[in-house]
Design an enzyme around this catalytic site. Structure first.
Site, short mmCIF file in Angstrom:
data_model
loop_
_atom_site.label_atom_id
_atom_site.label_comp_id
_atom_site.label_asym_id
_atom_site.label_seq_id
_atom_site.Cartn_x
_atom_site.Cartn_y
_atom_site.Cartn_z
N GLY A 1 19.30 33.78 -38.76
CA GLY A 1 18.38 34.33 -39.77
C GLY A 1 17.58 33.24 -40.45
O GLY A 1 17.88 32.06 -40.35
N TYR B 1 14.43 32.60 -39.89
CA TYR B 1 13.31 32.15 -39.05
C TYR B 1 13.19 30.63 -39.04
O TYR B 1 14.17 29.94 -38.87
CB TYR B 1 12.02 32.85 -39.46
CG TYR B 1 12.12 34.36 -39.34
CD1 TYR B 1 11.99 34.97 -38.09
CD2 TYR B 1 12.39 35.16 -40.44
CE1 TYR B 1 12.11 36.35 -37.96
CE2 TYR B 1 12.52 36.53 -40.32
CZ TYR B 1 12.38 37.12 -39.07
OH TYR B 1 12.53 38.47 -38.94
N SER C 1 25.19 36.23 -42.78
CA SER C 1 26.23 36.90 -41.99
C SER C 1 27.35 35.94 -41.61
O SER C 1 28.52 36.35 -41.54
CB SER C 1 25.60 37.50 -40.73
OG SER C 1 24.69 38.51 -41.07
N ASP D 1 22.77 38.92 -32.16
CA ASP D 1 21.73 39.35 -33.10
C ASP D 1 20.57 38.37 -32.98
O ASP D 1 19.99 37.95 -33.97
CB ASP D 1 22.29 39.38 -34.53
CG ASP D 1 21.33 39.98 -35.53
OD1 ASP D 1 20.39 40.69 -35.11
OD2 ASP D 1 21.49 39.73 -36.74
N HIS E 1 16.69 39.77 -29.28
CA HIS E 1 16.58 41.21 -29.08
C HIS E 1 15.70 41.56 -27.88
O HIS E 1 15.25 42.71 -27.76
CB HIS E 1 16.06 41.93 -30.34
CG HIS E 1 16.88 41.66 -31.56
ND1 HIS E 1 18.24 41.81 -31.58
CD2 HIS E 1 16.51 41.26 -32.81
CE1 HIS E 1 18.68 41.50 -32.79
NE2 HIS E 1 17.65 41.16 -33.55
N GLU F 1 23.50 43.94 -31.27
CA GLU F 1 22.84 44.65 -32.37
C GLU F 1 21.38 44.94 -32.02
O GLU F 1 20.78 44.30 -31.17
CB GLU F 1 22.89 43.81 -33.65
CG GLU F 1 24.27 43.61 -34.22
CD GLU F 1 24.23 42.94 -35.57
OE1 GLU F 1 23.13 42.69 -36.11
OE2 GLU F 1 25.32 42.64 -36.12
N ASP F 2 20.82 45.91 -32.73
CA ASP F 2 19.39 46.23 -32.68
C ASP F 2 18.93 46.59 -31.27
O ASP F 2 17.88 46.13 -30.80
CB ASP F 2 18.56 45.09 -33.25
CG ASP F 2 18.93 44.76 -34.69
OD1 ASP F 2 19.43 45.66 -35.39
OD2 ASP F 2 18.74 43.62 -35.11
#
Length: 538
Positions: free
Chosen positions: A352, A354, A363, A422, A425, A450-451
């Site tokens: 996370g 970026y 997380s 995660d 994607h 995820e996603d």
């Protein structure tokens, strides 16, 4: 034609200054101007000590130089041709505010009261305008302002996101785990200007004690006695307060300590503060967190947060979107709760934040606290500066086999107990990563993706054709379901794949897939060596 500028000269205390700066960034965009700041060291002394201290530092003492809010240069200041101020000659505060406004007394200025300053800026034709204020100057809706309070708060949060605190202050604010609730009790000089802030301490203590079921509470106050009484009430009710002493560096001046407190508070998922104080409310906007007024009875009676599972509470505590933008934590808890006391090894792909090397990791911290004996590994495409107990981070692409090989080597013998993708994607990355890492997942472990909705989105490489859907991550995992029953297939000579033999279960939920690793070689009670008996084929 010269460039149209809006120069903000923020005033008063820290919360007020930050509020004025963010509002000016918004106002500049709405009026087609470029925003600069005139928050520089050496302003005249204000009689209030906290403001006096702030006037000895500049914007760049707290924040890194910012393209969205550069410093006004001398030529910019000499070009000012209109000045609007919250204070006008003759009122009590005019004499003790910054020199910026007083240097331009002969220019057109706002009348006492009446039209909002933001509207005056919008209607002003002067190319360079100075705005001196401590308020959130908000444009009226008929001039293009926000249609509602939530819209305005969102605009303020977007403006705050452009400001990057100095690394040393960020590091201090992140050195202590965020509380479930940050509770600020502003008293002192504020009571002179906001009588509604004078809440009875007994009522505050009772209200704070009722919140203890939500998790750890951090209590802040400009009066040590008030903070102590509130904290004692929480402890007496069986709650836990946060020891945020680690935020305090020896010798740090009060105004810088307040800035670190502000950054810490902005990380807490629920922020509650005394009416009239901008400090807590602006911290909520800065961190895009929920703000609740002190003594809010509806919040005190709301037990939803207290009924959440432990992982969901930790997600809120650390600011992970797994229980905010998504609803994953309850699912994780249902599968992972039996493993909580295990000295396991968990890998999450995608940290996370970026490109920001100091952002992300929410997380990872959530997993570290959920598994108190676990080791947490993180992989991100961008370099991340996270160095915390039981957390190790690696940099590289999940699509690069060499990067994954380094991870496998780092985790050592036995491999991972949990792997969570995660990351990018993109279907081609997700499936390739799974095929390389799944063999290094321990038996009984979990592999989670995820996603999975991105399998349908063109931005992530999906094409609206039947052929592309067959190659999507969802089609890949759906095909693995058939492998659960590989023993039951009539296919003489069939050789089971690694996945056939080592996937014992798949669980599909909204936007997330769980794969359980385990031996899957139970004999069929009908089919022998993938050959149906004659009576089944007649």
């Amino acid at each position: 034609m010269s460039e149209r500028l809006l120069i903000i000269s923020p005033q008063a205390g820290l919360g007020n200054r930050l509020r004025a700066v963010a509002a000016a960034i918004v106002l500049a965009r709405q009026t087609g101007r470029r925003c600069l700041h005139c928050w520089t060291p050496g302003e005249p002394n204000d009689p209030r000590p906290n403001v006096n201290a702030l006037q000895r530092i500049g914007f760049e003492d707290l924040f890194e130089p910012c393209r969205a809010l550069p410093a006004a240069m001398p030529d910019d200041m000499r070009s000012i041709s209109a000045c609007f101020s919250e204070w006008v000659p003759g009122d009590g505060w005019h004499a003790v505010q910054s020199s910026a406004q007083r240097l331009w007394l002969l220019l057109p200025q706002n009348p006492q009261g009446g039209v909002p300053l933001a509207d005056m800026v919008a209607r002003c034709a002067a190319p360079v305008v100075l705005l001196e204020t401590s308020m959130a100057e908000r444009l009226s809706q008929d001039l293009g302002g926000a249609a509602s309070e939530p819209d305005w708060n969102a605009l303020m949060s977007e403006a705050y996101a452009l400001l990057r605190p100095r690394a040393a202050f960020r590091a201090l604010a992140e050195s202590v785990p965020a509380a479930a609730v940050a509770l600020t009790v502003r008293r002192g000089d504020l009571l002179q200007y906001s009588p509604e802030s004078n809440q009875a301490l007994d009522a505050l203590c009772h209200w704070a004690a009722a919140l203890h079921g939500r998790g750890p509470i951090a209590v802040f106050s400009d009066e040590a006695e008030a903070a102590g009484r509130v904290a004692a009430a929480i402890t007496a009710a069986g709650g836990r307060t946060v020891d945020y002493g680690g935020l305090r560096q020896p010798g740090m001046p009060d105004h810088l300590r307040a800035f670190v407190d502000f950054l810490y508070i902005s990380r807490c998922p629920v922020i509650t503060g005394t009416p009239g104080s901008s400090f807590a409310f602006e911290a909520a906007r800065f961190g895009k967190q929920r703000f609740v007024r002190n003594l809010d009875r509806s919040f005190m009676m709301d037990q939803a947060a207290g009924e959440q599972d432990e992982l969901s509470r930790l997600a809120l505590l650390h600011g992970s979107d797994k229980n905010a933008g998504h609803s994953y934590t309850a699912l994780y808890h249902s599968h992972f709760a039996p493993l909580r006391s295990t000295p396991l090894k968990l890998l999450e792909i995608g940290i996370g934040g970026y490109e920001d090397p100091h952002a992300g990791g929410a997380s990872l911290r959530m997993w570290r606290d959920y598994f108190p004996q676990g080791e947490v590994f993180g992989l991100d495409y961008h370099p991340k500066h996270i160095s915390e107990e039981r957390i190790r981070v690696f940099q590289g692409s999940q699509a690069d086999p060499r990067v994954l090989a380094r991870l496998i080597e780092a985790v050592g013998e036995g491999g991972f107990d949990i792997i969570i993708d995660d990351g990018s994607h993109r279907s081609e990355h997700v499936t390739a990563t799974f095929m390389m890492l799944f063999p290094f997942l321990k038996e009984g472990g979990w592999y989670v993706v995820e996603d999975t909705q991105t399998a349908n989105w063109a931005k992530f490489g999906a094409l609206d054709t039947a052929g592309s859907r067959r190659l999507s991550m969802m089609e890949f995992f759906k095909n693995l379901v058939d492998g659960l029953n590989w023993r039951e297939v009539h296919a003489p000579g069939y050789e089971p794949t690694y996945c056939d033999l080592n996937i014992s279960g798949l669980h599909f939920y909204h936007n997330i897939v769980f794969v359980r690793k385990g031996r899957n070689d139970e004999e069929s009670n009908i089919v022998q060596a993938n050959r149906m008996p004659g009576w089944m084929t007649e």
